[in-house]
Design a protein around this motif. Structure first.
Motif, PDB file in Angstrom:
ATOM      1  N   ILE A   1       1.279  -9.049  -3.340  1.00 59.13           N
ATOM      2  CA  ILE A   1       1.737  -8.268  -2.191  1.00 59.13           C
ATOM      3  C   ILE A   1       0.671  -8.132  -1.110  1.00 59.13           C
ATOM      4  O   ILE A   1       0.972  -8.139   0.073  1.00 59.13           O
ATOM      5  CB  ILE A   1       2.268  -6.895  -2.662  1.00 59.13           C
ATOM      6  CG1 ILE A   1       3.150  -6.257  -1.595  1.00 59.13           C
ATOM      7  CG2 ILE A   1       1.136  -5.985  -3.101  1.00 59.13           C
ATOM      8  CD1 ILE A   1       3.967  -5.086  -2.094  1.00 59.13           C
TER       9      ILE A   1
ATOM     10  N   CYS B   1       1.230  -9.638   2.658  1.00 53.82           N
ATOM     11  CA  CYS B   1       1.189  -8.803   3.862  1.00 53.82           C
ATOM     12  C   CYS B   1       0.171  -9.317   4.874  1.00 53.82           C
ATOM     13  O   CYS B   1       0.430  -9.314   6.084  1.00 53.82           O
ATOM     14  CB  CYS B   1       0.909  -7.348   3.489  1.00 53.82           C
ATOM     15  SG  CYS B   1       2.339  -6.516   2.769  1.00 53.82           S
TER      16      CYS B   1
ATOM     17  N   PRO C   1       0.607  -2.163   1.661  1.00 52.29           N
ATOM     18  CA  PRO C   1       0.803  -2.193   0.210  1.00 52.29           C
ATOM     19  C   PRO C   1       0.085  -1.061  -0.509  1.00 52.29           C
ATOM     20  O   PRO C   1      -1.021  -0.688  -0.136  1.00 52.29           O
ATOM     21  CB  PRO C   1       0.195  -3.539  -0.201  1.00 52.29           C
ATOM     22  CG  PRO C   1       0.038  -4.324   1.030  1.00 52.29           C
ATOM     23  CD  PRO C   1      -0.057  -3.357   2.165  1.00 52.29           C
TER      24      PRO C   1
ATOM     25  N   ALA D   1       5.389  -2.472  -0.273  1.00 44.43           N
ATOM     26  CA  ALA D   1       5.041  -2.471   1.147  1.00 44.43           C
ATOM     27  C   ALA D   1       6.353  -2.639   1.901  1.00 44.43           C
ATOM     28  O   ALA D   1       7.365  -3.039   1.321  1.00 44.43           O
ATOM     29  CB  ALA D   1       4.082  -3.615   1.482  1.00 44.43           C
TER      30      ALA D   1
ATOM     31  N   GLN E   1       5.677  -5.762  -5.612  1.00 50.06           N
ATOM     32  CA  GLN E   1       4.755  -6.558  -6.426  1.00 50.06           C
ATOM     33  C   GLN E   1       5.415  -6.915  -7.755  1.00 50.06           C
ATOM     34  O   GLN E   1       5.967  -6.056  -8.426  1.00 50.06           O
ATOM     35  CB  GLN E   1       3.466  -5.773  -6.677  1.00 50.06           C
ATOM     36  CG  GLN E   1       2.464  -6.472  -7.564  1.00 50.06           C
ATOM     37  CD  GLN E   1       1.808  -7.657  -6.878  1.00 50.06           C
ATOM     38  OE1 GLN E   1       1.391  -7.562  -5.748  1.00 50.06           O
ATOM     39  NE2 GLN E   1       1.724  -8.764  -7.569  1.00 50.06           N
TER      40      GLN E   1
END
Length: 144
Positions: free
Chosen positions: A82, A86, A100, A111, A125
């Motif tokens: 994650i 991002c 996150p 997130a 995640q």
């Protein structure tokens, strides 16, 4: 029975396709104009529609913006990393609206990113076997 797709109305089909395909890694599966109805449908997803749930992007010609109701929440996508995801989304010009981290009152790492139309997409995640980590839901997350 099987869930086939979720439909979102979009104000700019090209921007939306760029977000879902280029930033989130989906593929354009099919697209068709309907001149009699003045709309275009584009289906995107991570795999063939015969085996996967996909996203239908509906562009009504000449409509550039929609009002959001307060009942709609978000789309959720599982990701292996994650934090890296991002960072890549930001590098590509995407908007991360919730960085996150663990969700409130739980341990699931999430997130939120926002598409060009303002729709929220939750990233969750996943564990090393690529199975979703135990998900704990929280209705007020839409405002995060």
């Amino acid at each position: 029975m099987r869930l086939l797709h979720t439909m979102l109305r979009v104000g700019n089909l090209e921007e939306s396709l760029k977000f879902y395909c280029d930033l989130l890694g989906m593929k354009l599966l099919r697209q068709k104009d309907y001149p009699g109805g003045e709309f275009t449908l584009a289906f995107v997803g991570y795999g063939d529609e015969s085996e996967n749930t996909v996203l239908e992007l509906t562009y009504n010609w000449g409509v550039e913006k929609y009002d959001f109701g307060n009942a709609y929440g978000h789309i959720a996508i599982g990701v292996d990393d994650i934090y890296t995801t991002c960072e890549e989304i930001k590098k590509l010009g995407g908007k991360v609206v919730r960085e996150p981290g663990p969700m409130k009152h739980g341990s699931t790492v999430i997130a939120f990113v926002e598409d060009p139309n303002g729709y929220k997409v939750e990233l969750i995640q996943t564990d090393t076997q690529n199975h979703a980590v135990k998900q704990e839901t929280e209705p007020q997350m839409i405002n995060q």
